[in-house]
Design a protein around this motif. Structure first.
Motif, PDB file in Angstrom:
ATOM      1  N   THR A  38       0.825  -1.208   0.000  1.00 34.18           N
ATOM      2  CA  THR A  38       0.000   0.000   0.000  1.00 34.18           C
ATOM      3  C   THR A  38       0.860   1.260   0.000  1.00 34.18           C
ATOM      4  O   THR A  38       0.501   2.257  -0.621  1.00 34.18           O
ATOM      5  N   ARG A  39       2.007   1.225   0.671  1.00 34.14           N
ATOM      6  CA  ARG A  39       2.881   2.407   0.681  1.00 34.14           C
ATOM      7  C   ARG A  39       3.315   2.765  -0.729  1.00 34.14           C
ATOM      8  O   ARG A  39       3.267   3.916  -1.138  1.00 34.14           O
ATOM      9  N   LEU A  40       3.722   1.768  -1.516  1.00 32.87           N
ATOM     10  CA  LEU A  40       4.136   2.038  -2.898  1.00 32.87           C
ATOM     11  C   LEU A  40       2.963   2.565  -3.725  1.00 32.87           C
ATOM     12  O   LEU A  40       3.132   3.479  -4.533  1.00 32.87           O
ATOM     13  N   ASP A  41       1.786   1.975  -3.541  1.00 34.93           N
ATOM     14  CA  ASP A  41       0.604   2.438  -4.281  1.00 34.93           C
ATOM     15  C   ASP A  41       0.316   3.903  -3.954  1.00 34.93           C
ATOM     16  O   ASP A  41       0.042   4.706  -4.844  1.00 34.93           O
ATOM     17  N   TYR A  42       0.391   4.259  -2.677  1.00 36.38           N
ATOM     18  CA  TYR A  42       0.128   5.634  -2.255  1.00 36.38           C
ATOM     19  C   TYR A  42       1.244   6.580  -2.711  1.00 36.38           C
ATOM     20  O   TYR A  42       0.984   7.642  -3.268  1.00 36.38           O
ATOM     21  N   ASP A  55      -5.011   7.846   4.688  1.00 38.21           N
ATOM     22  CA  ASP A  55      -6.249   7.225   5.163  1.00 38.21           C
ATOM     23  C   ASP A  55      -7.380   7.364   4.143  1.00 38.21           C
ATOM     24  O   ASP A  55      -8.151   6.434   3.920  1.00 38.21           O
ATOM     25  N   ASP A  56      -7.462   8.512   3.479  1.00 40.53           N
ATOM     26  CA  ASP A  56      -8.485   8.705   2.441  1.00 40.53           C
ATOM     27  C   ASP A  56      -8.185   7.873   1.193  1.00 40.53           C
ATOM     28  O   ASP A  56      -9.097   7.346   0.562  1.00 40.53           O
ATOM     29  N   PHE A  57      -6.916   7.773   0.832  1.00 39.98           N
ATOM     30  CA  PHE A  57      -6.527   6.966  -0.328  1.00 39.98           C
ATOM     31  C   PHE A  57      -6.975   5.517  -0.134  1.00 39.98           C
ATOM     32  O   PHE A  57      -7.598   4.914  -1.006  1.00 39.98           O
ATOM     33  N   VAL A  58      -6.686   4.958   1.031  1.00 38.42           N
ATOM     34  CA  VAL A  58      -7.055   3.562   1.314  1.00 38.42           C
ATOM     35  C   VAL A  58      -8.576   3.407   1.403  1.00 38.42           C
ATOM     36  O   VAL A  58      -9.128   2.401   0.974  1.00 38.42           O
ATOM     37  N   VAL A 117     -14.522   2.298   2.002  1.00 35.63           N
ATOM     38  CA  VAL A 117     -14.310   1.264   3.010  1.00 35.63           C
ATOM     39  C   VAL A 117     -13.624   1.891   4.222  1.00 35.63           C
ATOM     40  O   VAL A 117     -13.051   2.961   4.130  1.00 35.63           O
ATOM     41  N   VAL A 118     -13.695   1.204   5.337  1.00 32.41           N
ATOM     42  CA  VAL A 118     -13.016   1.662   6.549  1.00 32.41           C
ATOM     43  C   VAL A 118     -11.686   0.921   6.637  1.00 32.41           C
ATOM     44  O   VAL A 118     -11.669  -0.303   6.724  1.00 32.41           O
ATOM     45  N   PRO A 119     -10.565   1.647   6.560  1.00 28.80           N
ATOM     46  CA  PRO A 119      -9.277   0.961   6.656  1.00 28.80           C
ATOM     47  C   PRO A 119      -9.037   0.410   8.056  1.00 28.80           C
ATOM     48  O   PRO A 119      -9.440   1.014   9.048  1.00 28.80           O
ATOM     49  N   VAL A 120      -8.403  -0.740   8.116  1.00 23.77           N
ATOM     50  CA  VAL A 120      -8.050  -1.363   9.389  1.00 23.77           C
ATOM     51  C   VAL A 120      -6.530  -1.452   9.435  1.00 23.77           C
ATOM     52  O   VAL A 120      -5.909  -2.004   8.533  1.00 23.77           O
ATOM     53  N   LEU A 121      -5.951  -0.880  10.472  1.00 28.31           N
ATOM     54  CA  LEU A 121      -4.495  -0.925  10.609  1.00 28.31           C
ATOM     55  C   LEU A 121      -4.075  -2.316  11.065  1.00 28.31           C
ATOM     56  O   LEU A 121      -4.625  -2.854  12.026  1.00 28.31           O
ATOM     57  N   VAL A 122      -3.096  -2.872  10.371  1.00 29.79           N
ATOM     58  CA  VAL A 122      -2.571  -4.185  10.710  1.00 29.79           C
ATOM     59  C   VAL A 122      -1.083  -4.009  10.983  1.00 29.79           C
ATOM     60  O   VAL A 122      -0.388  -3.315  10.250  1.00 29.79           O
ATOM     61  N   GLY A 123      -0.601  -4.636  12.001  1.00 27.87           N
ATOM     62  CA  GLY A 123       0.815  -4.515  12.330  1.00 27.87           C
ATOM     63  C   GLY A 123       0.971  -3.928  13.718  1.00 27.87           C
ATOM     64  O   GLY A 123       0.034  -3.937  14.519  1.00 27.87           O
ATOM     65  N   PRO A 124       2.146  -3.379  13.992  1.00 29.67           N
ATOM     66  CA  PRO A 124       2.371  -2.835  15.329  1.00 29.67           C
ATOM     67  C   PRO A 124       1.392  -1.701  15.612  1.00 29.67           C
ATOM     68  O   PRO A 124       1.028  -0.951  14.716  1.00 29.67           O
ATOM     69  N   LEU A 142       1.061   9.386  13.129  1.00 30.70           N
ATOM     70  CA  LEU A 142      -0.088  10.247  12.822  1.00 30.70           C
ATOM     71  C   LEU A 142       0.160  11.101  11.590  1.00 30.70           C
ATOM     72  O   LEU A 142      -0.730  11.276  10.756  1.00 30.70           O
ATOM     73  N   LEU A 143       1.372  11.628  11.471  1.00 29.77           N
ATOM     74  CA  LEU A 143       1.698  12.420  10.282  1.00 29.77           C
ATOM     75  C   LEU A 143       1.612  11.561   9.017  1.00 29.77           C
ATOM     76  O   LEU A 143       1.109  12.001   7.985  1.00 29.77           O
ATOM     77  N   THR A 144       2.092  10.322   9.095  1.00 30.39           N
ATOM     78  CA  THR A 144       2.053   9.422   7.949  1.00 30.39           C
ATOM     79  C   THR A 144       0.619   9.159   7.500  1.00 30.39           C
ATOM     80  O   THR A 144       0.326   9.127   6.312  1.00 30.39           O
ATOM     81  N   LEU A 145      -0.275   8.986   8.446  1.00 28.14           N
ATOM     82  CA  LEU A 145      -1.670   8.680   8.121  1.00 28.14           C
ATOM     83  C   LEU A 145      -2.478   9.904   7.680  1.00 28.14           C
ATOM     84  O   LEU A 145      -3.319   9.803   6.784  1.00 28.14           O
ATOM     85  N   PHE A 146      -2.239  11.064   8.304  1.00 27.93           N
ATOM     86  CA  PHE A 146      -3.174  12.170   8.143  1.00 27.93           C
ATOM     87  C   PHE A 146      -2.619  13.430   7.488  1.00 27.93           C
ATOM     88  O   PHE A 146      -3.295  14.457   7.471  1.00 27.93           O
TER      89      PHE A 146
END
Length: 157
Positions: A38-42, A55-58, A117-124, A142-146
């Motif tokens: 997803t990081r590469l896609d974004y 968050d909006d992209f996902v 869709v509602v993104p669900v965070l997976v991982g740490p 938070l900066l990465t997401l928003f």
């Protein structure tokens, strides 16, 4: 025998390791496998989506293989990369190409979900804000997401 520093360093590495999927991509020379996530896609999304937060992209977009109707739209757009495709008059969801740096730029596009869709965070988990030793990682998460971004920032401790 490990020292506390080694264990701490190992834990930091586990939390920052990035996960990839190995996907098949069609090329002129046949199929090849590329690592994507997803990081590469974004990061390599269309220039028309630059102001979009992660968050909006996902929530609103997903990647799909290019089909015949997509190829026709791309051809009409003069094959430009990282652009929105004109779907006016067609009963199609918005479509966008990737920048050429994306490993699947020639075989996949980004398409708007019919229903977000509602993104669900997976991982740490996102670190706690109130703890001094995790405050910087919390802020970075938070900066990465928003906040919209294009390149992966390098943080120096």
């Amino acid at each position: 025998m490990t020292t506390p520093f080694d264990e701490e360093q190992e834990e930091d590495t586990k939390q920052t390791e990035e996960q990839f999927l190995l996907e098949s991509t069609e090329t002129k020379n046949g199929a090849k496998f590329v690592m994507v996530n997803t990081r590469l896609d974004y990061q390599h999304r269309s220039n028309d989506l630059t102001a979009l937060r992660l968050d909006d992209f996902v929530s609103h977009f997903h990647k799909k293989p290019i089909d015949k109707s997509d190829r026709r739209l791309i051809k009409n757009a003069n094959g430009s990369e990282g652009e929105g495709l004109d779907t006016e008059g067609a009963k199609m969801n918005e479509r966008y190409t990737f920048e050429s740096a994306h490993p699947q730029a020639s075989s996949h596009i980004v398409i708007r979900h019919t229903n977000p869709v509602v993104p669900v965070l997976v991982g740490p988990q996102i670190p706690r804000q109130e703890r001094e030793e995790t405050r910087e990682r919390y802020s970075r998460a938070l900066l990465t997401l928003f906040v919209p971004w294009r390149s992966v920032p390098i943080f120096v401790h």
